[in-house]
Each structure stands twice: as structure tokens, then as C-alpha cells.
Design a protein around this motif. Sequence first.
Motif, PDB file in Angstrom:
ATOM      1  N   ILE A 246      40.073  27.602  54.177  1.00  0.00           N
ATOM      2  CA  ILE A 246      39.408  27.182  52.947  1.00  0.00           C
ATOM      3  C   ILE A 246      38.106  26.483  53.335  1.00  0.00           C
ATOM      4  CG2 ILE A 246      39.570  25.763  50.872  1.00  0.00           C
ATOM      5  CD1 ILE A 246      42.639  26.001  51.162  1.00  0.00           C
TER       6      ILE A 246
ATOM      7  N   TYR B  70      38.928  33.615  42.041  1.00  0.00           N
ATOM      8  CA  TYR B  70      37.851  32.980  42.801  1.00  0.00           C
ATOM      9  C   TYR B  70      36.997  32.064  41.929  1.00  0.00           C
ATOM     10  CZ  TYR B  70      38.850  35.424  47.110  1.00  0.00           C
ATOM     11  OH  TYR B  70      39.450  35.854  48.258  1.00  0.00           O
TER      12      TYR B  70
ATOM     13  N   HIS C 142      43.555  37.244  49.774  1.00  0.00           N
ATOM     14  CA  HIS C 142      43.653  35.861  49.314  1.00  0.00           C
ATOM     15  C   HIS C 142      43.951  35.738  47.827  1.00  0.00           C
ATOM     16  CE1 HIS C 142      42.217  34.858  53.236  1.00  0.00           C
ATOM     17  NE2 HIS C 142      41.084  35.484  53.030  1.00  0.00           N
ATOM     18  N   SER C 143      43.623  36.755  47.050  1.00  0.00           N
ATOM     19  CA  SER C 143      43.863  36.651  45.606  1.00  0.00           C
ATOM     20  C   SER C 143      45.336  36.880  45.311  1.00  0.00           C
ATOM     21  CB  SER C 143      43.003  37.650  44.832  1.00  0.00           C
ATOM     22  OG  SER C 143      43.477  38.955  45.030  1.00  0.00           O
TER      23      SER C 143
ATOM     24  N   GLY D   3      40.410  33.039  56.959  1.00  0.00           N
ATOM     25  CA  GLY D   3      41.326  32.593  55.922  1.00  0.00           C
ATOM     26  C   GLY D   3      41.339  31.093  55.707  1.00  0.00           C
TER      27      GLY D   3
ATOM     28  N   PHE E 155      37.111  31.242  50.999  1.00  0.00           N
ATOM     29  CA  PHE E 155      37.786  31.481  52.276  1.00  0.00           C
ATOM     30  C   PHE E 155      36.778  32.035  53.267  1.00  0.00           C
ATOM     31  CE2 PHE E 155      41.129  31.963  49.098  1.00  0.00           C
ATOM     32  CZ  PHE E 155      42.123  31.176  49.628  1.00  0.00           C
TER      33      PHE E 155
ATOM     34  N   ASP F 197      41.919  42.347  48.464  1.00  0.00           N
ATOM     35  CA  ASP F 197      41.629  40.977  48.865  1.00  0.00           C
ATOM     36  C   ASP F 197      42.937  40.263  49.160  1.00  0.00           C
ATOM     37  OD1 ASP F 197      41.309  38.020  48.463  1.00  0.00           O
ATOM     38  OD2 ASP F 197      39.222  38.644  48.310  1.00  0.00           O
TER      39      ASP F 197
END
Length: 150
Positions: free
Chosen positions: A97, A83, A31-32, A95, A91, A29
Motif C-alpha cells: 500500500i 480504487y 487487488h480489487s 502489492g 498499490f 486486477d
Amino acid sequence: MQHAELICPHLPASQQDPSGWFSDSEEADPHSLSGTVRRSTVLPAAGHYGGSACIFLRADHKCALQVAGESAGFHPWRFKPFYCILHPLDFDETGQITLDESNALAQEPASCLRAADQSTPLLLTFEPELRYLLGDKEYQKLLKSLQPQS
């Protein structure tokens, strides 16, 4: 998992086995913060939107991880996955928000999305989550960019 002994007292007895809290597989992932995620177990919950709920959702609609963090004298998000801290922010595929399932969440009686007497910008409503995600400096830049120029 290292703090299971602090978390277990805040869960029903049937959910206190840490081996059942998360899926066995990690997923990449971008985004994490770690670059990977491991999903928490989802249980049937007829009264919750979607008919299911996270294993850490308590009967009082509080998160057991957050309650455990506060009870242990830590920041409320100390034990929460990335999350979960952001929820209900998410997301999208690009990507950006976004607000996750806002219509369904608004119908949930214990939802974090509730009608307000006056309109509040989401940037302010989710300030703690956005500061966590973006950092204070980037959050301030975003906030400033949205203020009317005089």
C-alpha cells in the motif's frame, strides 16, 4: 450503473449519460475485490493536477458518486469503485500500500492531502480506507504492531 438515476442529478447535464462513465474494457486486477477493474472516464481539467480529472469530480471538488450515496441515505462509498474508495492510497508493483502521487496531490487546492498543524500518522489519516481494505481485525493488528511496546 444500476443506480444511474440517483447519480445523474449530481453531475452536469453534459456528463449524465451513463454509457460515457466508464471504459468499455475490463482489466484483470489482483487487488480489487472482484478481480477486475473498469476505469472511469477521464476528462481534460486544466485546474486539476495532471491536467485531467475523473468524470465524477464535480465543480465543488466533491465526488458525484459519494454525494449521490449520501443523498440517497446510503454509506458515502456505496457507489464508488474500489480504487476510488482507496484514493489517494494505491498499490505498488509488489502489492504494498502506497500513497499515490503525494507531491502532485499536495499541490492541488482541493486535494485530500492538506498541510496540518501537527503531524498525523497516515495510518490514522486513512483509517476509514484502510479498515475498508484490510477489515477491522487486520487494521487493529497493524495499529497495535506500530504502537510502542512498554
